[in-house]
Write an enzyme that holds these catalytic residues in place. Structure first.
Site, short mmCIF file in Angstrom:
data_model
loop_
_atom_site.label_atom_id
_atom_site.label_comp_id
_atom_site.label_asym_id
_atom_site.label_seq_id
_atom_site.Cartn_x
_atom_site.Cartn_y
_atom_site.Cartn_z
N ASP A 136 0.87 -1.18 0.00
CA ASP A 136 0.00 0.00 0.00
C ASP A 136 0.91 1.23 0.00
OD1 ASP A 136 -2.40 1.58 0.31
OD2 ASP A 136 -1.90 1.85 2.42
N SER A 137 0.29 2.41 -0.16
CA SER A 137 1.07 3.65 -0.10
C SER A 137 1.55 3.93 1.32
CB SER A 137 0.22 4.81 -0.59
OG SER A 137 -0.88 4.99 0.29
N GLU A 182 -2.83 8.54 8.55
CA GLU A 182 -1.37 8.40 8.71
C GLU A 182 -0.90 9.13 9.98
OE1 GLU A 182 0.78 6.58 6.91
OE2 GLU A 182 -0.55 5.99 5.28
N CYS A 224 -10.99 2.79 0.09
CA CYS A 224 -9.57 3.12 0.29
C CYS A 224 -9.21 2.38 1.56
CB CYS A 224 -9.40 4.63 0.49
SG CYS A 224 -7.74 5.08 1.08
N HIS A 232 -7.23 2.89 3.81
CA HIS A 232 -7.04 3.71 5.01
C HIS A 232 -8.38 3.93 5.76
CE1 HIS A 232 -3.19 4.76 3.19
NE2 HIS A 232 -2.86 5.45 4.27
N1 DGL Z 1 -4.77 3.22 0.85
C1 DGL Z 1 -4.79 3.60 -0.50
C2 DGL Z 1 -6.08 3.24 -1.19
O1 DGL Z 1 -6.66 2.23 -0.83
C3 DGL Z 1 -4.19 4.90 -0.94
C4 DGL Z 1 -4.29 6.13 -0.15
C5 DGL Z 1 -3.39 7.20 -0.73
O2 DGL Z 1 -2.18 7.00 -0.70
O3 DGL Z 1 -3.91 8.20 -1.25
O4 DGL Z 1 -6.51 3.87 -2.10
#
Ligand code: DGL
Length: 308
Positions: free
Chosen positions: A20-21, A173, A205, A207
């Protein structure tokens, strides 16, 4: 043991790669970690280059392919793209690069979960909300997937409303998963979603499950929030079953026989480690630093560390 059995046996010993990011993909890792205690995992959080959700599709694809090369050279038996943004714009490219190593991406899993969560009596007038990053929302990938799945299963196409919530990513984050500020931001983003009165809202997402408190409070009572994780577990289990790739014969292993989980981060690991320990409720001894730019188009591959 014949050749085929030997290959399955060798593959079974390898870890599952997840990326993931940042820390969002830990929501997927946690579910997999609980479902498959015997398995080992390599998690990559590309914190040095996050957020992905406000970047151009080409850029996210380049990042996703670098991480794929890194994981392949670590030696993994499967890759889980635990990032909706990367799944939306790079899912096919990653699959192509990783072949024959199987790739699971979260968007297909999230779309399936949303349709499964609709109560049966709603097959006529279902309303589904989608929350995601700018890039995921613009790609319309969820709308396409849900409509394809609905057509396949003979369901009437649901009404769909999307909402990009980019600020949710830095909030997560930073570790602000609850509190007045998170509630205010959720209310602001979800004002029009609230009026839409969705039956199911997809946390599109990885997150966002960390903000399910503020998100639920900003939506009408009874709105079902859904994320991809249970469907990811199903897909992982199918691959492990079909190919005979389970790390151990018994999947309910004792805590002392757990597989290893190794973390890599493209930034300094401190923030990542703090939030990851808090969310996973485990002590993380070490977060390795990885320079992902080294893995541009397969360059630098000779420097790969040994598989765990
Ligand atoms: N967690 C990621 C997603 O599911 C990316 C969030 C990001 O880096 O903008 O899209």
């Amino acid at each position: 043991m014949d050749q085929r059995d030997k290959r399955s046996h060798d593959m079974a010993k390898l870890p599952i790669g997840i990326f993931d990011s940042g820390i969002g993909g830990l929501t997927v890792l946690k579910t997999l970690y609980n479902a498959f205690p015997a398995e080992s995992f390599i998690y990559v959080g590309d914190l040095g280059r996050s957020p992905y959700g406000s970047k151009a599709a080409d850029t996210v694809q380049r990042y996703a392919l670098q991480i794929t090369d890194f994981l392949l050279h670590q030696g993994v038996k499967m890759i889980v793209i635990a990032c909706n943004t990367a799944s939306a714009v790079a899912g096919n490219a990653v699959r192509h690069r990783a072949h024959p190593i199987p790739v699971i991406e979260v968007v297909g899993c999230g779309a399936k979960m949303a349709l499964e969560m609709l109560p049966e009596e709603l097959s006529e007038d279902a309303r589904i909300g989608i929350l995601g990053t700018d890039t995921t929302v613009k790609s319309e990938v969820y709308v396409k997937r849900i409509n394809e799945l609905a057509l396949k299963t003979g369901l009437k196409l649901p009404d769909i409303q999307q909402q990009a919530c980019p600020l949710f990513v830095p909030l997560v984050e930073e570790g602000w998963w609850q509190g007045e500020l998170s509630d205010k931001i959720a209310e602001r983003y979800l004002h029009s979603m609230k009026s839409f009165e969705p039956h199911v809202v997809i946390l599109g997402c990885t997150h966002f499950p960390l903000l399910s408190g503020p998100i639920s409070r900003a939506l009408p009572e009874g709105t079902v929030l859904t994320d991809c994780a249970p469907a990811v577990v199903r897909e992982v289990r199918t691959i492990l079953d079909d190919r005979g790739w389970h790390a151990a014969e018994r999947t309910d292993v004792a805590e002392s026989n757990r597989g290893k989980t190794v973390f890599y981060c493209s930034d300094t690991g401190d923030t990542f480690r703090r939030q990851a320990e808090r969310f996973l409720d485990m002590t993380i001894e070490f977060v390795h630093h990885v320079d992902l730019e080294m893995y541009e188009d397969g360059e630098g591959l000779e420097c790969f560390p040994q598989p765990i």
